[in-house]
Write a protein that holds these residues in place. Structure first.
Motif, mmCIF file in Angstrom:
data_model
loop_
_atom_site.group_PDB
_atom_site.id
_atom_site.type_symbol
_atom_site.label_atom_id
_atom_site.label_comp_id
_atom_site.label_asym_id
_atom_site.label_seq_id
_atom_site.Cartn_x
_atom_site.Cartn_y
_atom_site.Cartn_z
ATOM 1 N N LEU A 160 37.227 30.171 38.627
ATOM 2 C CA LEU A 160 37.274 30.956 39.856
ATOM 3 C C LEU A 160 37.102 32.439 39.573
ATOM 4 O O LEU A 160 36.360 33.142 40.273
ATOM 5 N N ALA A 161 37.789 32.938 38.543
ATOM 6 C CA ALA A 161 37.703 34.362 38.222
ATOM 7 C C ALA A 161 36.277 34.765 37.871
ATOM 8 O O ALA A 161 35.779 35.805 38.330
ATOM 9 N N ALA A 162 35.590 33.951 37.073
ATOM 10 C CA ALA A 162 34.214 34.270 36.668
ATOM 11 C C ALA A 162 33.284 34.278 37.870
ATOM 12 O O ALA A 162 32.437 35.174 38.021
ATOM 13 N N ASN A 163 33.433 33.300 38.738
ATOM 14 C CA ASN A 163 32.529 33.197 39.886
ATOM 15 C C ASN A 163 32.834 34.229 40.970
ATOM 16 O O ASN A 163 31.909 34.788 41.577
ATOM 17 N N LEU A 164 34.100 34.497 41.223
ATOM 18 C CA LEU A 164 34.458 35.460 42.260
ATOM 19 C C LEU A 164 34.090 36.884 41.852
ATOM 20 O O LEU A 164 33.654 37.682 42.693
ATOM 21 N N THR A 165 34.270 37.221 40.576
ATOM 22 C CA THR A 165 33.866 38.552 40.127
ATOM 23 C C THR A 165 32.356 38.711 40.176
ATOM 24 O O THR A 165 31.843 39.768 40.564
ATOM 25 N N GLY A 166 31.631 37.660 39.812
ATOM 26 C CA GLY A 166 30.177 37.719 39.900
ATOM 27 C C GLY A 166 29.704 37.880 41.335
ATOM 28 O O GLY A 166 28.776 38.655 41.627
ATOM 29 N N PHE A 167 30.345 37.162 42.254
ATOM 30 C CA PHE A 167 29.991 37.270 43.664
ATOM 31 C C PHE A 167 30.319 38.662 44.202
ATOM 32 O O PHE A 167 29.543 39.266 44.954
ATOM 33 N N GLY A 168 31.479 39.179 43.796
ATOM 34 C CA GLY A 168 31.868 40.512 44.248
ATOM 35 C C GLY A 168 30.920 41.588 43.749
ATOM 36 O O GLY A 168 30.572 42.511 44.498
ATOM 37 N N ALA A 170 27.749 41.223 43.012
ATOM 38 C CA ALA A 170 26.476 41.092 43.731
ATOM 39 C C ALA A 170 26.570 41.703 45.124
ATOM 40 O O ALA A 170 25.600 42.295 45.622
ATOM 41 N N ARG A 171 27.717 41.561 45.773
ATOM 42 C CA ARG A 171 27.890 42.135 47.104
ATOM 43 C C ARG A 171 27.921 43.665 47.052
ATOM 44 O O ARG A 171 27.442 44.335 47.977
ATOM 45 N N MET A 172 28.496 44.219 45.992
ATOM 46 C CA MET A 172 28.602 45.670 45.879
ATOM 47 C C MET A 172 27.266 46.331 45.564
ATOM 48 O O MET A 172 26.965 47.428 46.041
ATOM 49 N N THR A 184 30.430 50.746 39.118
ATOM 50 C CA THR A 184 31.586 49.865 39.295
ATOM 51 C C THR A 184 31.160 48.400 39.367
ATOM 52 O O THR A 184 31.774 47.533 38.739
ATOM 53 N N ALA A 185 30.097 48.145 40.150
ATOM 54 C CA ALA A 185 29.597 46.775 40.264
ATOM 55 C C ALA A 185 29.121 46.247 38.910
ATOM 56 O O ALA A 185 29.302 45.070 38.590
ATOM 57 N N TRP A 187 30.311 47.043 35.951
ATOM 58 C CA TRP A 187 31.464 46.672 35.130
ATOM 59 C C TRP A 187 32.084 45.355 35.598
ATOM 60 O O TRP A 187 32.549 44.552 34.784
ATOM 61 N N ILE A 188 32.085 45.151 36.909
ATOM 62 C CA ILE A 188 32.598 43.877 37.427
ATOM 63 C C ILE A 188 31.698 42.724 36.991
ATOM 64 O O ILE A 188 32.180 41.643 36.617
ATOM 65 N N GLU A 189 30.378 42.953 37.012
ATOM 66 C CA GLU A 189 29.442 41.926 36.544
ATOM 67 C C GLU A 189 29.632 41.649 35.053
ATOM 68 O O GLU A 189 29.553 40.497 34.594
ATOM 69 N N PHE A 190 29.898 42.703 34.288
ATOM 70 C CA PHE A 190 30.180 42.529 32.860
ATOM 71 C C PHE A 190 31.429 41.682 32.669
ATOM 72 O O PHE A 190 31.476 40.797 31.800
ATOM 73 N N ALA A 191 32.467 41.946 33.489
ATOM 74 C CA ALA A 191 33.690 41.139 33.408
ATOM 75 C C ALA A 191 33.393 39.679 33.725
ATOM 76 O O ALA A 191 33.960 38.768 33.097
ATOM 77 N N SER A 192 32.483 39.435 34.671
ATOM 78 C CA SER A 192 32.109 38.057 35.003
ATOM 79 C C SER A 192 31.448 37.373 33.814
ATOM 80 O O SER A 192 31.723 36.201 33.518
ATOM 81 N N ASP A 193 30.568 38.104 33.117
ATOM 82 C CA ASP A 193 29.923 37.540 31.921
ATOM 83 C C ASP A 193 30.956 37.208 30.851
ATOM 84 O O ASP A 193 30.880 36.167 30.188
ATOM 85 N N VAL A 194 31.923 38.103 30.680
ATOM 86 C CA VAL A 194 32.975 37.874 29.682
ATOM 87 C C VAL A 194 33.796 36.645 30.043
ATOM 88 O O VAL A 194 34.106 35.804 29.188
ATOM 89 N N LEU A 195 34.153 36.514 31.313
ATOM 90 C CA LEU A 195 34.965 35.381 31.762
ATOM 91 C C LEU A 195 34.217 34.057 31.669
ATOM 92 O O LEU A 195 34.846 32.992 31.539
ATOM 93 N N ASP A 196 32.889 34.098 31.751
ATOM 94 C CA ASP A 196 32.096 32.873 31.624
ATOM 95 C C ASP A 196 32.342 32.169 30.292
ATOM 96 O O ASP A 196 32.272 30.936 30.211
#
Length: 227
Positions: A160-168, A170-172, A184-185, A187-196
């Protein structure tokens, strides 16, 4: 009455392992590419000049990684859902009673808005408890009394964390987003890659554990399993 044999999960688990290993590799490379983009945007935020050739190169790498991520995630969804459906079907084949869900739930639960936030976890919990019971782990009196352990919650939380951060992210990041918002977006996308990465690893460990439990259950007659 003779019960149908369990569906072998070993091949399906191997496919999940291979494809999810590719997802991890793509996530690592994507994170590295994302860092390059973040460095470029940060330079612009600080008032640096626009390097058009570098911007084009970064954009090309981003597009390529987007294609790789899309392909690996589609492949991952196919092999994982194929395994998940079979794993749940084995519970009924082995005679577990009063199951809350059915094998189809293991598939459609991921695609219904809102419900997709919790139903796959509930179905996986049922599979994990049923498989542990069939394997004779924990000496529970019923499959509902079996413990699924923390791995199911860890897998779902990371997913959930990986997908929700990736979605967030993309929206930003829109076409008219300010540079600060894009940073900011990014860094959030980078966090999504890390969580994957841990999300994929947790999924593989969970799949292999349940597959092993059901293989052990398949080695014993039904009368022994429920003795």
């Amino acid at each position: 009455m003779r019960r149908p044999p369990l569906i072998p999960l070993q091949t399906r688990a191997t496919l999940v392992t291979v494809v999810f290993s590719a997802i991890v590799l793509v996530a690592v490379v994507s994170g590295w590419v994302q860092l390059g983009l973040l460095e470029f945007i940060r330079g612009l935020v600080l008032g640096g000049p626009v390097d058009a050739p570098r911007a084009d190169a970064i954009d090309a790498r981003q597009s390529l990684m987007g294609i790789f991520q899309l392909v690996t995630r589609i492949a991952g969804a196919i092999v994982f859902l194929n395994w998940f459906h079979a794993a749940h079907k084995n519970l009924g084949s082995r005679g577990l009673e009063r199951l809350t869900y059915n094998p189809a739930s293991a598939v459609w639960a991921f695609f219904i808005p809102i419900l997709s936030l919790f139903r796959p976890y509930q179905v996986m919990t049922e599979v994990a408890k049923g498989s542990a019971y069939l394997a004779g782990e924990g000496r529970a009196d019923s499959w509902r009394g079996a413990r699924e352990g923390p791995l199911v919650a860890l897998w779902w939380g990371l997913f959930l964390a990986a997908n929700l951060t990736g979605f967030g992210a993309a929206r930003m990041a829109g076409e008219r987003a300010a540079l600060g918002t894009l940073l900011t977006a990014g860094w959030i996308e980078f966090a999504s890659d890390v969580l994957d990465v841990p999300a994929a690893i947790a999924a593989v460990v969970l799949v292999r554990r349940i597959s092993r439990q059901q293989a052990v259950a398949g080695d014993h007659p039904v009368t022994e399993v429920f003795a």
